[in-house]
Scaffold this motif. Sequence first.
Motif, PDB file in Angstrom:
ATOM      1  N   GLU A 389       0.832  -1.206   0.000  1.00  0.00           N
ATOM      2  CA  GLU A 389       0.000   0.000   0.000  1.00  0.00           C
ATOM      3  C   GLU A 389       0.865   1.254   0.000  1.00  0.00           C
ATOM      4  N   LEU A 390       1.915   1.245   0.809  1.00  0.00           N
ATOM      5  CA  LEU A 390       2.788   2.413   0.883  1.00  0.00           C
ATOM      6  C   LEU A 390       3.604   2.580  -0.403  1.00  0.00           C
ATOM      7  N   ALA A 391       4.018   1.478  -1.010  1.00  0.00           N
ATOM      8  CA  ALA A 391       4.766   1.558  -2.270  1.00  0.00           C
ATOM      9  C   ALA A 391       3.921   2.209  -3.350  1.00  0.00           C
ATOM     10  N   GLN A 392       2.647   1.840  -3.419  1.00  0.00           N
ATOM     11  CA  GLN A 392       1.763   2.440  -4.425  1.00  0.00           C
ATOM     12  C   GLN A 392       1.464   3.899  -4.091  1.00  0.00           C
ATOM     13  N   ALA A 393       1.311   4.184  -2.809  1.00  0.00           N
ATOM     14  CA  ALA A 393       1.063   5.569  -2.407  1.00  0.00           C
ATOM     15  C   ALA A 393       2.257   6.442  -2.782  1.00  0.00           C
ATOM     16  N   TRP A 394       3.452   5.939  -2.541  1.00  0.00           N
ATOM     17  CA  TRP A 394       4.661   6.684  -2.896  1.00  0.00           C
ATOM     18  C   TRP A 394       4.747   6.908  -4.406  1.00  0.00           C
ATOM     19  N   ALA A 395       4.460   5.874  -5.181  1.00  0.00           N
ATOM     20  CA  ALA A 395       4.525   6.001  -6.634  1.00  0.00           C
ATOM     21  C   ALA A 395       3.522   7.032  -7.136  1.00  0.00           C
TER      22      ALA A 395
END
Length: 414
Positions: A389-395
Amino acid sequence: MLTDLRIKKEKPREKSFKVSDGGGLYLFVSPSGGKLWRFKYLFGGKEKLLSLGPYPDISLLAARSARDDAKATLRSGRDPSINKKLQKLAGITGTANSFEAVAREWYELNKPQWVERHASDVIGSLEKEIFPHLGNVPIKDITPQDVIAVLRLVEARGAKDTARRIRQRMSGVFVYAIASGRGENDPAAVVQKAMAPMRKGRQPAVTNLGAAREMLAKVDAEAAHPVTLLAVRILALTAVRPGTLAETLWSEWNDLDQADPVWRIPAERMKLKLHHKEDENRDHFVPLSRQAVEAIKVLRTVSGRGPLAFPNARFAHKPMSENAMGYLLNRAGYHGKHVPHGFRSTFSSVMNEQFPNDSAVIDRMLAHVAKDKVEGAYNRAAHMQRRRELAQAWADLIMLDAKPPAEFLVGKRR
């Protein structure tokens, strides 16, 4: 007495013969035509011979000088033949005690505990920066002034951090020399406080989200090889270490079409102590965002035929240099402001500000070593759902309004 003209006129005969010069010195001429200087003398009541070398390599004057030296040795009560052997042995011993010889011993002793890349960097730095200047010098004769002089050459290039690492390695060599009875002190330790000061703080990095987006837009607009542009894009999205990214194998990205793609980086390629690199529990898991997968698939069209995802532009069997990403950032106007490793700081700063309750998860995403050693030994895939979830939010944050990676294939190349 002989003359050079007389020596040159002497032709080989069926049997060896001698031509005397006087004082025990004579020229021995073999049937093959070889001419060798010899000195005949008495020592301990026995007749002995001392070979002085071939003519014309040893001239007539040099042979006479060697004879006179041998006579002086005799007057001191020593055997010239034994003395010559001792001098030769001293020369061999001196070579064995040179800085380079001792350094290579030290290197071979410590090499097994280092990862291959670090071991290569250690010996490479000594071969490039130190051996040409101090390699042949007996290690006990090297002074602090000698050490600081060669380190200043490295500092003069702006490589202050490199100079400091080399000083540490030299210090290790000197300590090894002391322990093995070939050195008396550590001049590299003495110069530590005399080295050029380093600017304190972390590596330069842009840590503001808006500024980071602007930086990536400038990087995307630069004329560069698609592999380099995509490397910076994927580096920004995954926040892995630049060296880890550069050596990525395509086999690590085989499952891009699954619902939740994950990049599993083997422990052997992570920044770990050597004895941890064969521990699969220390593999690092990087959840891949939609934007990261898109960039990787574009990259595959460029370099997918070989085993390396980021091959060197000149030597496809070697990984790209980390410097290629750094030079691209420099050309975009970020020299001294942001380095490839800085994307880890960008990610950490922005995400900790956006998601302050997820600091522990963010640390895991960066593969930081846990303060609790027991916790740090657990599988690095922990908290994977939240990490996705955080990886997608960062992207979504960092790639806002970014150009599609496919456009890198049609832009200007450098």
